[in-house]
Design a protein around this motif. Structure first.
Motif, mmCIF file in Angstrom:
data_model
loop_
_atom_site.group_PDB
_atom_site.id
_atom_site.type_symbol
_atom_site.label_atom_id
_atom_site.label_comp_id
_atom_site.label_asym_id
_atom_site.label_seq_id
_atom_site.Cartn_x
_atom_site.Cartn_y
_atom_site.Cartn_z
ATOM 1 N N ASN A 1 51.653 39.424 39.129
ATOM 2 C CA ASN A 1 52.609 39.274 38.725
ATOM 3 C C ASN A 1 54.026 40.466 38.298
ATOM 4 O O ASN A 1 53.286 41.341 39.606
ATOM 5 C CB ASN A 1 52.366 39.955 37.065
ATOM 6 C CG ASN A 1 54.064 40.242 35.878
ATOM 7 O OD1 ASN A 1 54.304 40.709 36.196
ATOM 8 N ND2 ASN A 1 54.433 38.603 34.781
ATOM 9 N N HIS A 2 55.040 39.585 38.843
ATOM 10 C CA HIS A 2 56.098 40.775 39.731
ATOM 11 C C HIS A 2 55.915 41.648 39.281
ATOM 12 O O HIS A 2 56.473 42.763 40.098
ATOM 13 C CB HIS A 2 57.580 39.875 39.379
ATOM 14 C CG HIS A 2 58.550 40.119 39.977
ATOM 15 N ND1 HIS A 2 60.067 39.682 40.591
ATOM 16 C CD2 HIS A 2 58.773 41.404 41.097
ATOM 17 C CE1 HIS A 2 60.692 40.086 41.276
ATOM 18 N NE2 HIS A 2 60.113 41.796 41.683
ATOM 19 N N HIS B 1 48.508 39.039 44.023
ATOM 20 C CA HIS B 1 48.956 39.717 43.203
ATOM 21 C C HIS B 1 49.225 38.350 41.681
ATOM 22 O O HIS B 1 49.586 37.700 41.855
ATOM 23 C CB HIS B 1 50.873 39.487 43.445
ATOM 24 C CG HIS B 1 50.497 40.634 44.732
ATOM 25 N ND1 HIS B 1 50.421 41.845 44.215
ATOM 26 C CD2 HIS B 1 51.345 40.354 46.243
ATOM 27 C CE1 HIS B 1 50.664 42.332 45.798
ATOM 28 N NE2 HIS B 1 50.689 42.024 47.090
ATOM 29 N N HIS C 1 56.856 35.642 37.608
ATOM 30 C CA HIS C 1 58.341 36.012 37.207
ATOM 31 C C HIS C 1 58.006 36.678 36.037
ATOM 32 O O HIS C 1 58.892 38.171 35.667
ATOM 33 C CB HIS C 1 59.102 36.020 37.207
ATOM 34 C CG HIS C 1 59.797 35.787 39.454
ATOM 35 N ND1 HIS C 1 59.885 36.213 40.433
ATOM 36 C CD2 HIS C 1 59.847 34.679 40.426
ATOM 37 C CE1 HIS C 1 60.183 36.672 41.626
ATOM 38 N NE2 HIS C 1 60.043 35.017 41.670
ATOM 39 N N TRP D 1 57.557 41.186 45.407
ATOM 40 C CA TRP D 1 58.156 39.848 45.869
ATOM 41 C C TRP D 1 58.965 39.961 47.290
ATOM 42 O O TRP D 1 59.317 38.652 47.179
ATOM 43 C CB TRP D 1 59.069 39.222 44.518
ATOM 44 C CG TRP D 1 59.732 37.649 44.406
ATOM 45 C CD1 TRP D 1 61.328 37.794 44.893
ATOM 46 C CD2 TRP D 1 59.445 36.284 44.742
ATOM 47 N NE1 TRP D 1 61.587 36.473 45.041
ATOM 48 C CE2 TRP D 1 60.940 35.384 44.973
ATOM 49 C CE3 TRP D 1 57.875 35.748 44.507
ATOM 50 C CZ2 TRP D 1 60.162 34.315 45.083
ATOM 51 C CZ3 TRP D 1 57.924 34.620 44.916
ATOM 52 C CH2 TRP D 1 58.638 34.173 44.625
#
Length: 250
Positions: free
Chosen positions: A234-235, A232, A194, A242
């Motif tokens: 990274n946000h 994935h 995140h 997410w």
């Protein structure tokens, strides 16, 4: 917080004409103006590094101010001094100051925030900082855990999101050997996904996640598993992933 270093810093501030009163701080120059700890930190913390002391004692005095004021800005002045013309600061004293406060049984928000946004987000310093506050010690933490060392390890793991995966992966894997650190490893993995500067390798992170002993109702566990399984990293690099995972897992 009351420590010997903090008491020494209090005496130093008194020499500068600054003293604590019931609701804050006052300066002899303006006795009718009440100052916050943050204002004291901004006005006087940098002056520590102009004192006629050797660098190690300057650092100790600065950490004493941190104990006394509990304000993040003191850590900024420490970082400025480290990167400044008279730096770097003595590494043994600098990092011992961080380790001691990470181990202390009191709030460490200013210290962990400093690690997160200043030392860990900067790739020029993150590897050294992470090694000094945990990476170099993780085998001993797992082999000979104490309350203080577990406290330090947990706090570092939780704010380690921005540290490069290649730097922190071995520490995460080693920490897995101690169930008491599993929740902190999970929060480190969650932050690694995140955080704006978070870093992880999805396949390896998913494998670690699968070995964690956590309550089945752990918040965000299923969603994190879902985004990692989808590859994935990274946000911010995968907008919407997410939210999709949360909907899928609900």
């Amino acid at each position: 917080m009351k420590t010997q270093a903090g008491e020494a810093a209090g005496r130093w501030l008194a020499d500068q004409g600054v003293r604590r009163v019931r609701d804050g701080w006052v300066s002899n120059e303006e006795l009718d103006v009440l100052l916050t700890a943050n204002q004291v930190a901004h006005s006087w913390a940098g002056d520590v590094f102009a004192e006629d002391l050797d660098a190690a004692d300057q650092v100790r005095l600065a950490f004493g101010l941190l104990d006394l004021l509990d304000d993040y800005w003191v850590t900024c002045e420490i970082r400025f001094a480290h990167a400044g013309a008279e730096g770097p600061l003595p590494p043994d004293v600098l990092w011992d100051g961080y380790r001691q406060r990470l181990e202390a049984d009191r709030d460490a928000a200013a210290v962990t925030y400093s690690l997160w946004v200043d030392w860990f987000e900067d790739h020029a310093t993150s590897a050294t900082a992470f090694a000094e506050v945990l990476g170099n010690d993780i085998d001993r933490v797992v082999a000979e855990p104490s309350e203080a060392m577990l406290r330090r390890a947990g706090r570092v793991l939780e704010c380690s999101g921005p540290v490069r995966w290649t730097v922190k992966e071995r520490t995460y894997r080693t920490a897995m050997g101690l169930p008491a650190l599993h929740a902190a490893v999970f929060r480190g993995l969650l932050a690694s996904f995140h955080d704006v500067y978070g870093d992880l390798e999805p396949t390896a992170a998913l494998a670690l996640l699968g070995r964690l002993i956590l309550p089945t109702e752990t918040q965000h566990l299923a969603a994190l598993r879902h985004v990692l399984a989808a590859g994935h990293r990274n946000h911010c690099r995968s907008p919407g992933a997410w939210d999709d995972a949360v909907r899928f897992c609900s």
